[in-house]
Every structure is written in C-alpha cells, then in structure tokens.
Write a protein that holds these residues in place. Sequence first.
Motif: not given
Length: 589
Positions: A68-75, A101-109, A122-131
């Motif tokens: 669910d955590a990985v899926l939550a960052i999808e639009r 996903p909107a926050i993750g696309s314009v910040a480090r999440l 722990r899930v890390r997203v940078e600029g909209g990409t799963l890091a």
Amino acid sequence: MTVIALLPSTVADQIAAGEVVERAASVVKELVENALDAGATSIDIAVQEGGRSLIRVSDDGAGMSRDDAVLAIERHATSKIRTAADLVGVHSFGFRGEALPAIGSVARLEIDTATLDGAGTRVRVEGGTLAAVGDVARRRGTTVAVTDLFYNVPARLKFLRGARSEWRAVMDVLTSMALTRRDVRFSIAHDGKALLTLPPAAGLRDRVAALWSVALADTLVAVDDVSGPIRVSGLVERPSDVGTATRRVFVTVNGRAVRDAGIVRAAEAAYRSTIPAGVRPTVLLELELPGVDVDVNVHPAKAEVRYRDRWTTERAVERAVRRALGTEDAAVWFGAAPSGAATVKFFPRDVDVEVLRIPERGAGNTPLFNPDAPAPAPLNPTVPLPLHPVEEESSLAPDVPIPPLFQLRRTFIAFERDDGLVLIDQHSAHERVLYERFMTSMERGDAPAQRLLFPLTLHLSPAEADAFDANRELFAKLGFEAEAFGGTSVLVQATPHPHPRFDAERCLRDTLQALTGDRVASVHGQHERLVATVACKAAIKAGDVLAAGEMRALYLALAGTALPAHDVHGRATIVHVSWDELERRFGRR
C-alpha cells in the motif's frame, strides 16, 4: 508533423501538483487530512522555515503495508472510494488520490509507516520518481517528511513567500483542523521550538479557549438549531463585543472545513439591527446536512462545496444565529456569568414562564424571549404600546408573570433575581420594540396611523426636503401621510401613534435631520435605516419618568421581541450585574 503531443508524465504530474500544492500550507493540510482519515488520535507536526525546507507529520493511525505504501505514491490511488457512486456523500477528507504523488513530484518525500509496532516500511520519492523502498523500525502509524519544497520547479519556488508568511498560512490550516477535530491531540513545532500542544477538547468553546484565549471564548454565544434536515451549531460573537478583538471566521460542512462567503454573509445578516454598520462579528459555525444535498467534489483542494439548495441552507444559518442572539447569553454581563446562564431566564425561577419559552427547549441555549410563542396583546402592531394607564396593561396580559420593577435615574428599569441584578435601558428597550413593530408593519403594509385634527405644516431645509422626497414611500408605509406644500414645506395629515407620549413633529424633524445626506445603497438597507431612525426618535427617552404600569408594559413588549439584548445601534439593552461582582466590589469576597 503533429502539433499536439502527449506531455511527459513528469510534466503532467507537476501540472496536477499545481492544483493541489499551492504552498507549504497546502502540503500540511493534505498530510494532516490523511492522518485523520487513517484514524489518528494524536498528530505531531514539525515545520522548518515556514515549510520551505521541512514539513513532517507523524500520526498514530492505521499505517500502511509495504504494498500500500508503494501504491500510495501513484496518481489516482486511494483507499477512500471505489466507484463514482462513492463520491455522493463522501465523508473522508482526502479521496482523490492526488496528494502524495502531487507532493512527491515537486519535493523530496519520505514515508515511514507500519501497521503494527515493530517492522515497517520506508518509501523515498524524489521529483516524482520512486527512489528507494526499505525497512524501518517504528511504532504503529505513519510519518511523512517533505523537504525542499519546489526544489525542482524554480518558477514555483520564486512565488513562495517568506518563512514568516508561509508559517502564518500553515498555522491557519492547523487551527482550522484543530477546530474541526476536537477529539484529536495536536502538537505543533516550528524551527525546533514546540509552540502549541492541544489535548482533546470537550467542545468547541474549550478548543477556542486553548487556541486563542479564555477571554475570547467568553465573548461567544452558543448556536444550536435545527431546520428540517439541516443542523447549525457553533459559536458566534456577542453583539456588544463585536469589533473589540480580532475577527475569526470558521465554517465546516459535514465535518469538512470550507471557505463559504455565502454562509458567512447569512450569519452576519442575523446581526442586522444589533451592531453598527461596518463591523463584522466572529463566526464559528458547523453545518450538518444530508450527504446527498452537498457536493464536496467541486474544488481541487476540497476547500469549497456546492449545495443542492443554497437558499434554504443560508436561511437556516441566519435563523439559527438570530435565535442564538435572542438568548439571555447574548446580553452583557458585568462580572462573571454563572455557569448555565444561557438557560436561565430573567424571571424568578419559581414562577411559570411557559408563555415565554420556546417549544424546542432542553438542549443548548433557550431563547430569553420566545419569538415563536403567541405574543402577548401589547405586541400587536395595530395596538399602541400602553405606557399608561396601569389597568390597560394588566387587562392585556393578565397571565404573564412580571417581577417587581423599579426605575433608576429615570433611565433604567431594574429588577433582581437569583443570579444578580438586571438593568434594562428604557430608551434602548423601547427602540427595539418599536423597530421590530415598525418593520413588521412595513412588511405587512398595515401600519396604523392617526389622522390629525389640524394638519401639521413643517418648513424644512433643502437637505431635509431632499431626504423627505427620497423616503416619501417609506414614510407612508410607516403611517406618515404627508405631501409637499410648496417650496420645501410639507403638510402632514396623519402620523403613526406608537404610544401616548409620541411627539410626531419632533420625531419627523429629527428623522429627516438624521437622514440628511444618507447614502444607503440597497432598498432593504434603506428600509432598515429609516425604520431604525424613526424607532430611535419615537422611543421614550432617558429622563422620562415611568409609572409602574408603563414599566410593566415595556417589559412585556421587550419580552416579545426577537433580539431583546441590543438596540438598533448595537448598544446593550440589557445588562446583568452578578451578585458575585457586587459582593467583590463591597469587599465581601
């Protein structure tokens, strides 16, 4: 070569983010709403540089599994709805699946989450990409950290305001959420300093006291009213306190904080004839109505709603606030008001005041004088207020109990009761009575008039003549039968007769003088302005000696008004002096 092309997903995500993430406060709002939807009972918010460099929201909610955590960052990924039908009457705060996903696309999440104490994800997203996706140890719940907001969108970053301005916007959001969910503990820190800890509150007044001050909470009158399927509750400012402190506005619809100028205007409309023009009251209102009658899916940030029947909703709000302003709690207290003052009447507790009570009694404020009950005879618009003689007053309302009344300084009517001394300004009280009577007569078109045996000729100044011409029809509706009589003179054939002491010539002259240069825009406002002026000039004055029967008649007439606590200028009509305050002044406490 084609002109139209599909946008890259990163660009599309940043465009979508622009609808949801306007500034740091938008991020805080979305993350706190997600925490509340997860069933959190405690939420910690930490912000640095107004949210420009860090926003961290931690909760003790349900948490998420790794999938669910990985899926939550999808639009368009959400746990709140499954079909379009679920949008009708949706009660969750977030439901579009756009926030993370909107926050993750314009910040480090970074998201740390666990469904049970111990192992989490722990899930890390940078600029909209799963890091990265990894393991983390934590208690049950979720922590979302957002850093470097708009680091990859320089154009948006330039439009962020300074840290102080952004922090004020964040606090506005958190204040709104704390007022909405009083059952949740909130902890707020800025730049490493703990600024506010709000434990769960028993009610809205307690939360207001914790957020702003006990003094502000004491100036608010409770609202609780039901109109059909619509319930309106909350707190509004006592008319005598309007303009003395910072104005606050807060509106929720079915538990969702919204911006709604129409609802606020409806609440302010209830204050007409109780506060001076140009001042606006504090309004904290909560509306509950059937989910099918309100659409929450009309704004990207869910900050606005649409009603199936807006007019009915606004009228319900105006009625509820007006009913609250008609309670004893809306009157001025000198000294601390005793607990439960809003449900205590002006009358001795051992007498039957059923004729003055509202039918829906029991919960919350009970109106001091019931505007819906059958009015005593003196309130008939066609019957003059019997300021004398005594026998006329007693024959008109023999069953209404009246406490012993006495006059102070030929200005105030006073009586005592269990919780203190009550003072009534005789001019303000009579002004309120006449204002509501004249307004009723004008609306019905049945203003009583008395023809003069000898017509009255008034010689007016040019400005007064202009004021008469501008308000000629309104004067006629009030019972003044007058016509131009050459030049600036006016011939008066008939006048209203609100009470035996009424001086028609003085009232008309004073009213025209007061209306000179008046520039009220709306027709309704012009009606109210004229009626308020005539009521003021026609009312008995400070210094007039009142007989016992006249005081009783005025008391009865005031009892039948909708808003007895204040006159048409916003001044207090009724003032309480508690026994505790008197004893303190005399050194007995």
